[in-house]
Write an enzyme that holds these catalytic residues in place. Structure first.
Site, PDB file in Angstrom:
ATOM      1  N   GLU A  95      -4.411  -6.583  -5.327  1.00 32.64           N
ATOM      2  CA  GLU A  95      -3.097  -6.302  -4.741  1.00 32.64           C
ATOM      3  C   GLU A  95      -3.172  -6.115  -3.236  1.00 32.64           C
ATOM      4  O   GLU A  95      -4.194  -5.711  -2.702  1.00 32.64           O
ATOM      5  CB  GLU A  95      -2.555  -4.991  -5.304  1.00 32.64           C
ATOM      6  CG  GLU A  95      -2.316  -5.014  -6.769  1.00 32.64           C
ATOM      7  CD  GLU A  95      -1.740  -3.691  -7.233  1.00 32.64           C
ATOM      8  OE1 GLU A  95      -1.481  -3.576  -8.431  1.00 32.64           O
ATOM      9  OE2 GLU A  95      -1.546  -2.789  -6.414  1.00 32.64           O
ATOM     10  N   CYS A 108      -1.955  -3.175   3.710  1.00 34.19           N
ATOM     11  CA  CYS A 108      -3.122  -2.594   3.040  1.00 34.19           C
ATOM     12  C   CYS A 108      -3.765  -3.707   2.205  1.00 34.19           C
ATOM     13  O   CYS A 108      -3.142  -4.240   1.293  1.00 34.19           O
ATOM     14  CB  CYS A 108      -2.635  -1.460   2.147  1.00 34.19           C
ATOM     15  SG  CYS A 108      -3.917  -0.764   1.127  1.00 34.19           S
ATOM     16  N   CYS A 119     -15.400   6.711  -8.213  1.00 32.54           N
ATOM     17  CA  CYS A 119     -14.886   8.022  -7.806  1.00 32.54           C
ATOM     18  C   CYS A 119     -13.954   8.503  -8.927  1.00 32.54           C
ATOM     19  O   CYS A 119     -13.165   7.718  -9.461  1.00 32.54           O
ATOM     20  CB  CYS A 119     -14.117   7.925  -6.489  1.00 32.54           C
ATOM     21  SG  CYS A 119     -15.144   7.293  -5.150  1.00 32.54           S
ATOM     22  N   CYS A 122      -9.980   7.820  -8.862  1.00 33.59           N
ATOM     23  CA  CYS A 122      -9.492   6.521  -8.383  1.00 33.59           C
ATOM     24  C   CYS A 122      -9.339   5.512  -9.517  1.00 33.59           C
ATOM     25  O   CYS A 122     -10.274   5.270 -10.287  1.00 33.59           O
ATOM     26  CB  CYS A 122     -10.462   5.977  -7.338  1.00 33.59           C
ATOM     27  SG  CYS A 122     -10.040   4.300  -6.803  1.00 33.59           S
ATOM     28  N   SER A 201     -11.761   1.480   5.689  1.00 35.24           N
ATOM     29  CA  SER A 201     -11.870   2.778   5.008  1.00 35.24           C
ATOM     30  C   SER A 201     -13.083   2.742   4.088  1.00 35.24           C
ATOM     31  O   SER A 201     -13.226   1.837   3.269  1.00 35.24           O
ATOM     32  CB  SER A 201     -10.606   3.033   4.186  1.00 35.24           C
ATOM     33  OG  SER A 201     -10.749   4.201   3.406  1.00 35.24           O
TER      34      SER A 201
HETATM   35  N1  SAH Z   1     -13.182   2.298  -1.088  1.00 36.92           N
HETATM   36  C1  SAH Z   1     -12.580   2.744   0.100  1.00 36.92           C
HETATM   37  C2  SAH Z   1     -11.199   2.173   0.343  1.00 36.92           C
HETATM   38  C3  SAH Z   1     -10.290   2.022  -0.819  1.00 36.92           C
HETATM   39  S1  SAH Z   1      -9.667   3.517  -1.490  1.00 36.92           S
HETATM   40  C4  SAH Z   1     -12.561   4.260   0.163  1.00 36.92           C
HETATM   41  O1  SAH Z   1     -12.858   4.898  -0.835  1.00 36.92           O
HETATM   42  O2  SAH Z   1     -12.288   4.792   1.241  1.00 36.92           O
HETATM   43  C5  SAH Z   1      -8.517   4.033  -0.245  1.00 36.92           C
HETATM   44  C6  SAH Z   1      -8.223   5.526  -0.269  1.00 36.92           C
HETATM   45  O3  SAH Z   1      -7.438   5.903  -1.416  1.00 36.92           O
HETATM   46  C7  SAH Z   1      -9.454   6.398  -0.318  1.00 36.92           C
HETATM   47  O4  SAH Z   1      -9.358   7.464   0.611  1.00 36.92           O
HETATM   48  C8  SAH Z   1      -9.415   6.895  -1.721  1.00 36.92           C
HETATM   49  O5  SAH Z   1     -10.146   8.065  -1.860  1.00 36.92           O
HETATM   50  C9  SAH Z   1      -7.941   7.101  -1.960  1.00 36.92           C
HETATM   51  N2  SAH Z   1      -7.565   7.222  -3.369  1.00 36.92           N
HETATM   52  C10 SAH Z   1      -8.117   6.600  -4.422  1.00 36.92           C
HETATM   53  N3  SAH Z   1      -7.506   6.971  -5.565  1.00 36.92           N
HETATM   54  C11 SAH Z   1      -6.540   7.844  -5.228  1.00 36.92           C
HETATM   55  C12 SAH Z   1      -5.571   8.580  -5.964  1.00 36.92           C
HETATM   56  N4  SAH Z   1      -5.469   8.464  -7.292  1.00 36.92           N
HETATM   57  N5  SAH Z   1      -4.733   9.387  -5.285  1.00 36.92           N
HETATM   58  C13 SAH Z   1      -4.805   9.489  -3.944  1.00 36.92           C
HETATM   59  N6  SAH Z   1      -5.705   8.828  -3.197  1.00 36.92           N
HETATM   60  C14 SAH Z   1      -6.571   8.011  -3.825  1.00 36.92           C
HETATM   61 FE1  SF4 Z   2     -14.108   5.252  -4.709  1.00 41.67          FE
HETATM   62 FE2  SF4 Z   2     -12.811   3.752  -2.880  1.00 41.67          FE
HETATM   63 FE3  SF4 Z   2     -14.156   2.597  -4.918  1.00 41.67          FE
HETATM   64 FE4  SF4 Z   2     -11.924   3.926  -5.411  1.00 41.67          FE
HETATM   65  S1  SF4 Z   2     -12.098   2.069  -4.216  1.00 41.67           S
HETATM   66  S2  SF4 Z   2     -13.862   4.047  -6.592  1.00 41.67           S
HETATM   67  S3  SF4 Z   2     -12.025   5.596  -3.904  1.00 41.67           S
HETATM   68  S4  SF4 Z   2     -15.013   3.831  -3.278  1.00 41.67           S
END
Ligand code: SAH
Ligand code: SF4
Length: 386
Positions: A95, A108, A119, A122, A201
């Site tokens: 997306e 984005c 994570c 996420c 990011s």
């Molecule tokens: N992988 C990278 C970029 C993609 S995620 C990173 O982790 O930075 C982009 C942002 O969205 C990150 O700060 C991530 O921690 C946040 N994020 C992921 N899942 C989320 C959720 N369910 N609610 C709020 N922020 C979230």
């Molecule tokens: Fe973690 Fe970013 Fe990967 Fe989601 S997209 S699992 S926040 S590193």
């Protein structure tokens, strides 16, 4: 029918295009011309590149083409945001989201289909990993956004002024392709975005942050989400490999390598009862004392595969106040594009899960919620934060 074997000019940086032309005995400035046609005028037909000789166009067509990722769905929100689902060559769907604000338009973009890092908060992580996007597939998102928003219709101003790599995936685990894509986004013969307005990011892939300074001067956002290693490792498994002290050291080094004065954005997703106490805010203020930065607080965005809960309004404002009193510039992300997010989340829920994570998390979540898994909610809000 396009052939997947042909070289895709869409994802070639100027340096790579120049090398290609030189290799074929052509003048390197041909690269500038081709890039302008593709990225500034939105041309995908090599025959339409009229300032290039017919012979050279024939040669180009023989070996190369301009191949865009496919747009599968296009959603427009009542708040002016847009979301597109795109299909990449691996067959996965990812997306991208466009968020207009006064004076700027932020896109984005996704860098991977799925993510290896898992994570706990996420939705992308829950899907496991499917594929890295090519440079063309990353740049292609910006190309499409421009096309759909009228940016190739002779407008003086481009609709997308800022790009954030906050869609699906960890950009620094797809290093080479992301660096090429960022190069093209910043190139004056292509999109010409300022280095300050292209933000990578990362969850904290330290060796890649260390390497970045030799490849780019783009802006940096770092997902921290906890003020100590114990909690961060629970939320983000990558912290066990690259703990906070190493991460902050590498971020400082990167910022010091830039020729202008810029600060990183520290992203902190607030999860109710997990990392949103006043003490966490005080610890965070102390932790970041020696790192000039902006802090972006993101109230957790819920989805059905997660047990986590949204923080209360008062805990978000307390958290913010503590950081502000300690002297930080703090922003709190507001949710956008709720309507289009809710309509189509299942469309991108098909990234192959090679890790069985979804099953695991689904079992945990089943008793809590009858909602369908919705990656879209997650992504639509991510774009709105730098
Ligand atoms: N992988 C990278 C970029 C993609 S995620 C990173 O982790 O930075 C982009 C942002 O969205 C990150 O700060 C991530 O921690 C946040 N994020 C992921 N899942 C989320 C959720 N369910 N609610 C709020 N922020 C979230
Ligand atoms: Fe973690 Fe970013 Fe990967 Fe989601 S997209 S699992 S926040 S590193």
């Amino acid at each position: 029918m396009v052939s997947a074997e042909k070289l895709n000019l869409l994802g070639l940086s100027r340096a790579k295009l120049k090398a290609l032309f030189t290799e074929h005995g052509e003048k390197p400035f041909r690269a500038d011309q081709v890039m302008k046609w593709i990225h500034q005028r939105g041309i995908t037909d090599i025959d339409a590149m009229t300032d290039i000789s017919k012979n050279l166009r024939e040669l180009l067509k023989e070996h190369s083409e301009i191949r865009l990722p496919k747009i599968i769905e296009d959603f427009a929100s009542t708040d002016g945001s847009h979301k597109w689902i795109i299909e990449v060559e691996s067959g996965s769907k990812v997306e991208m989201v466009f968020i207009p604000e006064s004076g700027r338009g932020t896109l984005c973009v996704s860098s991977q289909a799925g993510c290896t890092l898992d994570c706990t908060f996420c939705a992308t992580g829950k899907q496991g990993f499917n594929s890295n996007l090519t440079a063309a597939e990353i740049v292609g998102q910006l190309w499409w956004a421009n096309k759909h928003l009228g940016g190739y219709d002779d407008k003086l101003e481009r609709p997308v002024s800022n790009v954030v790599m906050m869609g699906m995936g960890e950009p620094l685990l797809n290093f080479d392709n992301v660096m090429d894509a960022v190069d093209i986004m910043k190139d004056d013969c292509a999109f010409g975005l300022s280095k300050r307005k292209v933000t990578i990011s990362t969850s904290g892939v330290v060796p890649a942050i260390d390497k970045m300074k030799d490849y780019t001067d783009a802006s940096l956002a770092v997902s921290l989400h906890a003020p100590n290693d114990e909690l961060r490792s629970q939320l983000m498994p990558i912290n066990k490999k690259y703990p906070i002290a190493e991460l902050l050291r590498s971020v400082k080094d990167y910022m010091a390598s830039l020729s202008d004065k810029r600060v990183p954005v520290i992203e902190y997703t607030l999860i109710k009862g997990v990392n949103d106490h006043r003490q966490h805010a005080r610890d965070l203020a102390k932790l970041l004392e020696s790192l000039p930065c902006k802090i972006n607080l993101i109230p957790f965005n819920p989805f059905s595969l997660s047990d986590y809960e949204v923080p209360s309004g008062s805990s978000v404002s307390n958290f913010r106040q503590i950081l502000q009193k300690a002297g930080y510039t703090v922003t709190v992300r507001t949710t956008r594009a709720d309507d289009i997010g809710a309509a189509c989340g299942q469309l991108v829920g098909d990234v192959a899960d090679q890790t069985q994570r979804s099953d695991r998390h689904k079992k945990r979540a089943e008793s809590k919620s009858g909602k369908v898994f919705d990656k879209t909610d997650n992504l639509a809000v991510m774009a709105d934060r730098v």
